[in-house]
Design a protein around this motif. Structure first.
Motif, PDB file in Angstrom:
ATOM      1  N   ASN A 115       0.849  -1.197   0.000  1.00  0.00           N
ATOM      2  CA  ASN A 115       0.000   0.000   0.000  1.00  0.00           C
ATOM      3  C   ASN A 115       0.879   1.239   0.000  1.00  0.00           C
ATOM      4  O   ASN A 115       1.879   1.306   0.710  1.00  0.00           O
ATOM      5  CB  ASN A 115      -0.899   0.030   1.240  1.00  0.00           C
ATOM      6  N   ALA A 116       0.493   2.236  -0.768  1.00  0.00           N
ATOM      7  CA  ALA A 116       1.301   3.441  -0.930  1.00  0.00           C
ATOM      8  C   ALA A 116       0.646   4.616  -0.209  1.00  0.00           C
ATOM      9  O   ALA A 116      -0.440   5.055  -0.585  1.00  0.00           O
ATOM     10  CB  ALA A 116       1.475   3.759  -2.418  1.00  0.00           C
ATOM     11  N   TRP A 117       1.314   5.125   0.809  1.00  0.00           N
ATOM     12  CA  TRP A 117       0.842   6.309   1.523  1.00  0.00           C
ATOM     13  C   TRP A 117       1.296   7.550   0.762  1.00  0.00           C
ATOM     14  O   TRP A 117       2.396   7.588   0.204  1.00  0.00           O
ATOM     15  CB  TRP A 117       1.442   6.360   2.917  1.00  0.00           C
ATOM     16  N   THR A 118       0.476   8.564   0.786  1.00  0.00           N
ATOM     17  CA  THR A 118       0.839   9.831   0.174  1.00  0.00           C
ATOM     18  C   THR A 118       0.865  10.929   1.238  1.00  0.00           C
ATOM     19  O   THR A 118       0.455  10.711   2.376  1.00  0.00           O
ATOM     20  CB  THR A 118      -0.162  10.234  -0.925  1.00  0.00           C
ATOM     21  N   GLY A 119       1.321  12.103   0.846  1.00  0.00           N
ATOM     22  CA  GLY A 119       1.330  13.240   1.760  1.00  0.00           C
ATOM     23  C   GLY A 119       0.112  14.123   1.614  1.00  0.00           C
ATOM     24  O   GLY A 119       0.168  15.307   1.957  1.00  0.00           O
ATOM     25  N   LEU A 120      -0.987  13.564   1.153  1.00  0.00           N
ATOM     26  CA  LEU A 120      -2.225  14.310   0.912  1.00  0.00           C
ATOM     27  C   LEU A 120      -3.225  14.080   2.034  1.00  0.00           C
ATOM     28  O   LEU A 120      -3.448  12.939   2.456  1.00  0.00           O
ATOM     29  CB  LEU A 120      -2.851  13.879  -0.422  1.00  0.00           C
ATOM     30  N   ARG A 121      -3.862  15.166   2.479  1.00  0.00           N
ATOM     31  CA  ARG A 121      -4.853  15.097   3.547  1.00  0.00           C
ATOM     32  C   ARG A 121      -6.190  15.630   3.058  1.00  0.00           C
ATOM     33  O   ARG A 121      -6.267  16.411   2.119  1.00  0.00           O
ATOM     34  CB  ARG A 121      -4.402  15.942   4.742  1.00  0.00           C
ATOM     35  N   ALA A 122      -7.250  15.220   3.723  1.00  0.00           N
ATOM     36  CA  ALA A 122      -8.592  15.786   3.536  1.00  0.00           C
ATOM     37  C   ALA A 122      -9.002  15.852   2.070  1.00  0.00           C
ATOM     38  O   ALA A 122      -9.460  16.882   1.567  1.00  0.00           O
ATOM     39  CB  ALA A 122      -8.663  17.178   4.167  1.00  0.00           C
ATOM     40  N   VAL A 123      -8.874  14.740   1.369  1.00  0.00           N
ATOM     41  CA  VAL A 123      -9.306  14.657  -0.032  1.00  0.00           C
ATOM     42  C   VAL A 123     -10.755  14.189  -0.068  1.00  0.00           C
ATOM     43  O   VAL A 123     -11.096  13.170   0.549  1.00  0.00           O
ATOM     44  CB  VAL A 123      -8.402  13.700  -0.825  1.00  0.00           C
ATOM     45  N   PRO A 124     -11.635  14.892  -0.771  1.00  0.00           N
ATOM     46  CA  PRO A 124     -13.049  14.484  -0.803  1.00  0.00           C
ATOM     47  C   PRO A 124     -13.246  13.177  -1.562  1.00  0.00           C
ATOM     48  O   PRO A 124     -12.495  12.858  -2.487  1.00  0.00           O
ATOM     49  CB  PRO A 124     -13.732  15.648  -1.525  1.00  0.00           C
ATOM     50  N   SER A 125     -14.241  12.422  -1.175  1.00  0.00           N
ATOM     51  CA  SER A 125     -14.446  11.084  -1.729  1.00  0.00           C
ATOM     52  C   SER A 125     -14.814  11.083  -3.203  1.00  0.00           C
ATOM     53  O   SER A 125     -14.681  10.052  -3.867  1.00  0.00           O
ATOM     54  CB  SER A 125     -15.530  10.348  -0.926  1.00  0.00           C
TER      55      SER A 125
END
Length: 242
Positions: free
Chosen positions: A170-180
């Motif tokens: 699984n790849a984590w990103t540095g992005l937060r609070a992205v709408p569905s």
């Protein structure tokens, strides 16, 4: 509580040596292994991971954070108090995202050196004793010099890149609070939103907001890294709804 966050891995003796020094300098203190697989030498990725993970720990926790490719050079060594927690490590940007996102922060340069300081292992010889003193509640004021800011500061905004790949792929990103309803793509593939893995078919790619509050790319019962060829540093594109 002392929390360890490094790129040392777990196959080598470095984590054990750090723990031995902490046991000597702060006996009885709980030591938590948060992560020892921060991408090697990558203080930028580590800064975003640390900022996402630290908020789950109680105030007063002391983070010993070491991703330090410049060890032994004139790069600074610092102690940071931010958000009610302490962070000890190199002044190479690793602590800068935590500092920038905190409403309250104070920074000290570590102005002390032990008699025995291995040029390649400041984590054990320099940072661990300072972290231990703080965890014991004994201010190492004589060893610190307050400064206005960190010397190296990364942009504390979201980072639209892969910053970590776990053992599942699984790849984590540095992005937060992205709408569905956002459209997410990376490495030539498009990922469908799901709250969790079981919301898509086996082998299908998905994205979701993970337990650390970061956008994560995955494959249900598979490896997103293997299927899509994802690597740390790959850009991630997010098309938000109008």
């Amino acid at each position: 509580m002392i929390v360890l966050f490094t790129d040392f891995g777990i196959r080598d003796p470095y984590v054990g040596q750090i723990k031995a020094r902490l046991a000597e300098c702060a006996p009885g203190q709980a030591v938590v292994d948060l992560l020892h697989e921060v991408p090697d030498f990558n203080a930028h990725a580590g800064a975003h991971l640390l900022a996402a993970l630290a908020s789950n720990f109680p105030p007063g926790s002391v983070f010993l954070a070491v991703v330090d490719p410049g060890v032994g050079t004139p790069r600074g060594a610092v102690a940071l108090q931010a958000g009610g927690r302490w962070f000890v490590g190199p002044d190479n940007g690793l602590l800068s995202v935590v500092a920038a996102r905190a409403a309250d922060r104070r920074v000290w340069r570590i102005a002390w050196q032990p008699e025995a300081l291995a040029p390649t292992f400041h984590g054990r010889d320099l940072f661990a004793p300072i972290a231990a003193e703080i965890a014991r509640g004994e201010s190492p004021a004589a060893k610190l010099q307050q400064v206005d800011a960190l010397a190296v500061e990364f942009d504390a905004g979201d980072l639209a890149r892969v910053i970590y790949i776990d053992h599942y792929g699984n790849a984590w990103t540095g992005l937060r609070a992205v709408p569905s309803d956002a459209r997410v793509s990376a490495a030539g593939g498009t990922f469908r939103y799901s709250e969790s893995f079981g919301g898509v078919a086996k082998g299908e790619g998905l994205w979701f907001m993970n337990s650390a509050g970061l956008l994560e790319l995955a494959v249900n019962r598979g490896s997103a890294a293997a299927v899509y060829g994802l690597e740390v540093g790959d850009p991630v594109r997010v098309q938000r709804p109008n």
